[in-house]
Design a protein around this motif. Structure first.
Motif, PDB file in Angstrom:
ATOM      1  N   GLU A   1      -7.313   2.967  -0.249  1.00 22.67           N
ATOM      2  CA  GLU A   1      -7.912   4.530  -0.515  1.00 22.67           C
ATOM      3  C   GLU A   1      -7.681   5.530   0.220  1.00 22.67           C
ATOM      4  O   GLU A   1      -7.980   6.427   0.154  1.00 22.67           O
ATOM      5  CB  GLU A   1      -9.421   4.267  -1.216  1.00 22.67           C
TER       6      GLU A   1
ATOM      7  N   THR B   1      -9.768  -8.113  -4.996  1.00 21.30           N
ATOM      8  CA  THR B   1     -10.642  -6.814  -5.760  1.00 21.30           C
ATOM      9  C   THR B   1     -12.341  -7.589  -5.511  1.00 21.30           C
ATOM     10  O   THR B   1     -12.392  -8.441  -5.169  1.00 21.30           O
ATOM     11  CB  THR B   1     -10.599  -7.181  -7.708  1.00 21.30           C
TER      12      THR B   1
ATOM     13  N   PRO C   1      -3.253  -8.855  -3.050  1.00 18.07           N
ATOM     14  CA  PRO C   1      -4.234  -7.753  -3.793  1.00 18.07           C
ATOM     15  C   PRO C   1      -5.601  -7.983  -3.789  1.00 18.07           C
ATOM     16  O   PRO C   1      -5.370 -10.016  -4.099  1.00 18.07           O
ATOM     17  CB  PRO C   1      -3.658  -7.894  -5.294  1.00 18.07           C
TER      18      PRO C   1
ATOM     19  N   GLU D   1      -6.855   7.241  -6.015  1.00 15.06           N
ATOM     20  CA  GLU D   1      -5.556   6.978  -5.830  1.00 15.06           C
ATOM     21  C   GLU D   1      -5.418   5.949  -4.456  1.00 15.06           C
ATOM     22  O   GLU D   1      -5.574   6.864  -3.305  1.00 15.06           O
ATOM     23  CB  GLU D   1      -5.227   7.800  -5.695  1.00 15.06           C
ATOM     24  N   PHE D   2      -4.324   5.464  -4.397  1.00 17.08           N
ATOM     25  CA  PHE D   2      -3.511   4.938  -2.364  1.00 17.08           C
ATOM     26  C   PHE D   2      -3.127   6.132  -2.336  1.00 17.08           C
ATOM     27  O   PHE D   2      -2.478   6.534  -2.589  1.00 17.08           O
ATOM     28  CB  PHE D   2      -2.701   3.575  -2.908  1.00 17.08           C
TER      29      PHE D   2
ATOM     30  N   ARG E   1      -2.250  -0.997  -6.912  1.00 18.39           N
ATOM     31  CA  ARG E   1      -3.787  -0.790  -7.515  1.00 18.39           C
ATOM     32  C   ARG E   1      -4.404  -1.366  -9.058  1.00 18.39           C
ATOM     33  O   ARG E   1      -5.739  -1.437  -9.342  1.00 18.39           O
ATOM     34  CB  ARG E   1      -3.532   0.619  -7.799  1.00 18.39           C
ATOM     35  N   ASP E   2      -3.448  -1.722 -10.283  1.00 19.80           N
ATOM     36  CA  ASP E   2      -3.680  -2.000 -11.288  1.00 19.80           C
ATOM     37  C   ASP E   2      -3.921  -3.168 -11.576  1.00 19.80           C
ATOM     38  O   ASP E   2      -5.327  -3.518 -11.888  1.00 19.80           O
ATOM     39  CB  ASP E   2      -1.994  -1.680 -11.963  1.00 19.80           C
TER      40      ASP E   2
ATOM     41  N   SER F   1       3.148   0.657  -4.700  1.00 15.30           N
ATOM     42  CA  SER F   1       1.616   0.844  -5.128  1.00 15.30           C
ATOM     43  C   SER F   1       0.522   0.953  -6.110  1.00 15.30           C
ATOM     44  O   SER F   1      -0.354   0.203  -6.053  1.00 15.30           O
ATOM     45  CB  SER F   1       1.582   2.418  -4.711  1.00 15.30           C
ATOM     46  N   ASP F   2       0.962   1.883  -7.368  1.00 11.14           N
ATOM     47  CA  ASP F   2      -0.096   1.763  -8.363  1.00 11.14           C
ATOM     48  C   ASP F   2       0.616   0.382  -8.833  1.00 11.14           C
ATOM     49  O   ASP F   2      -1.633  -0.071  -9.817  1.00 11.14           O
ATOM     50  CB  ASP F   2       1.615   2.297  -9.725  1.00 11.14           C
TER      51      ASP F   2
ATOM     52  N   PRO G   1     -11.818   2.619  -8.061  1.00 16.93           N
ATOM     53  CA  PRO G   1     -11.443   2.831  -6.872  1.00 16.93           C
ATOM     54  C   PRO G   1      -9.949   4.283  -6.899  1.00 16.93           C
ATOM     55  O   PRO G   1      -9.576   4.678  -8.091  1.00 16.93           O
ATOM     56  CB  PRO G   1     -10.020   1.800  -6.645  1.00 16.93           C
TER      57      PRO G   1
ATOM     58  N   VAL H   1      -7.648  -2.911  -9.560  1.00 19.23           N
ATOM     59  CA  VAL H   1      -8.290  -2.577 -10.486  1.00 19.23           C
ATOM     60  C   VAL H   1      -8.950  -3.671 -12.360  1.00 19.23           C
ATOM     61  O   VAL H   1      -9.880  -3.509 -13.107  1.00 19.23           O
ATOM     62  CB  VAL H   1      -8.113  -1.308 -11.313  1.00 19.23           C
TER      63      VAL H   1
ATOM     64  N   ASN I   1      -9.436  -2.681  -2.489  1.00 18.74           N
ATOM     65  CA  ASN I   1     -10.242  -1.731  -2.992  1.00 18.74           C
ATOM     66  C   ASN I   1     -11.584  -1.555  -2.138  1.00 18.74           C
ATOM     67  O   ASN I   1     -11.783  -2.747  -0.972  1.00 18.74           O
ATOM     68  CB  ASN I   1     -11.450  -1.769  -4.318  1.00 18.74           C
TER      69      ASN I   1
END
Length: 244
Positions: A156, A187, A185, A167-168, A233-234, A229-230, A165, A237, A81
Motif C-alpha cells: 500500500e 493479514t 500473503p 490499492e497496492f 490483495r484479495d 497484485s489483485d 487496505p 482482505v 497489509n
C-alpha cells in the motif's frame, strides 16, 4: 498531555530497544566473513526476541492463525497489509523460523537507533519520489533474496490504519517475481489500535495475524503476473473483518 500519557509506553519501548543490539557483534562478524547462514541465524534470534518481548510487555492479546502455512525456511517475500507501526513487531512474533528485513521508506532510516538496526537486519530503504531509486531497490532486493535473505513488503505504501487496505502500488511485487521466490500473503488486524486509533495513545490491543498459503512465482507467466497484485490483495482482505 498526550506525550505525558504516552511516556510509560515510550519508556517500555525504549527498554525493549536493547534487543536491537542483541547479537550485534555476531551479526557484524558473520557479515564481514560473508557467512550468510550465520548472519541470518543471529538476526532471527534478535528479531524474534524483540517481537515476543513486545507482545508481553505491552500486554498484547496476540493471535496467530495459519501458522502451518509458514515455510520452514526462506527466502520468501512476505506481503502484508499495513495498519500501524506495531505491524513490525507483530510480524517478528509470527515468523520465528527465518530472518527477514523490510522494504521501507527512506525516512525511517533517519530515526536514531531504529534506522541503523533496520539496515543491520538487511532492510532496504527506498526513495519513492525517485524512479531510478526504485529500480535500484529491486536490484538490491533480488541480491538479498539470492543470498537467502527474506524481505517484507507493505504494497500500500502507507498505513491504512483500521480501514480496508488501499490499492497496492504498481510493480510492488516485482521483487518476488524477478527473483522467483514464493510470496507469503499475511493479514494483520488490530495493530492500528495499539497507537494510531483514537488519539495516538499507546495501549494494549488484540492483534490477529493470519498467514496464508505461499504463492509460487517461479515460472509465472506474464498474464499471471498482471493479476498477481489483485490476487494477493484479495487474499489479504479476505481475512479482515467487514468494515461497516
Amino acid at each position: 498531555m498526550k506525550i505525558i500519557r504516552n511516556l510509560p509506553g515510550f519508556v517500555t519501548l525504549f527498554k525493549d530497544a536493547r534487543f536491537f543490539n542483541k547479537n550485534l557483534h555476531r551479526i557484524e562478524d558473520a557479515r564481514a566473513a560473508g557467512d550468510f547462514e550465520e548472519e541470518r541465524k543471529w538476526i532471527l534470534d534478535s528479531t524474534s526476541t524483540f517481537g515476543t518481548m513486545f507482545m508481553e510487555h505491552f500486554n498484547i492479546d496476540y493471535n496467530l492463525h495459519g501458522e502451518e502455512n509458514i515455510p520452514d525456511e526462506g527466502p520468501v517475500v512476505i506481503v502484508a497489509n499495513h495498519q500501524g507501526y506495531a505491524d513490525i513487531p507483530a510480524l517478528f512474533a509470527a515468523f520465528t523460523k527465518f530472518q527477514f528485513g523490510f522494504i521501507a521508506k527512506e525516512e525511517l532510516g533517519k530515526i536514531p537507533l531504529y534506522g541503523p538496526w533496520m539496515l543491520r537486519i538487511r532492510s532496504i530503504f527506498i526513495d519513492r519520489d525517485d524512479p531510478r531509486a526504485s529500480l535500484r531497490t529491486i536490484k538490491k532486493g533480488i541480491e538479498y533474496l539470492n543470498n537467502g535473505f527474506s524481505l517484507v513488503i507493505f504494497p500500500e505504501g502507507t498505513r491504512a490504519k483500521c480501514s480496508v487496505p488501499g490499492e497496492f502500488m504498481k510493480g510492488s511485487l516485482k521483487l518476488a517475481t524477478k527473483a522467483g521466490v514464493p510470496i507469503v500473503p499475511v493479514t494483520i488486524d488490530g495493530t492500528c489500535k495499539f497507537f494510531e486509533d483514537k488519539g495516538y495513545m499507546v495501549k494494549g490491543a488484540r492483534f490477529d495475524v493470519t498467514i496464508h498459503e505461499p504463492i509460487p512465482t517461479k515460472g509465472i507467466t506474464r498474464e499471471e503476473e498482471k493479476t498477481l497484485s489483485d490476487k494477493v490483495r484479495d487474499i489479504i482482505v479476505s481475512a479482515l473483518p467487514a468494515v461497516e
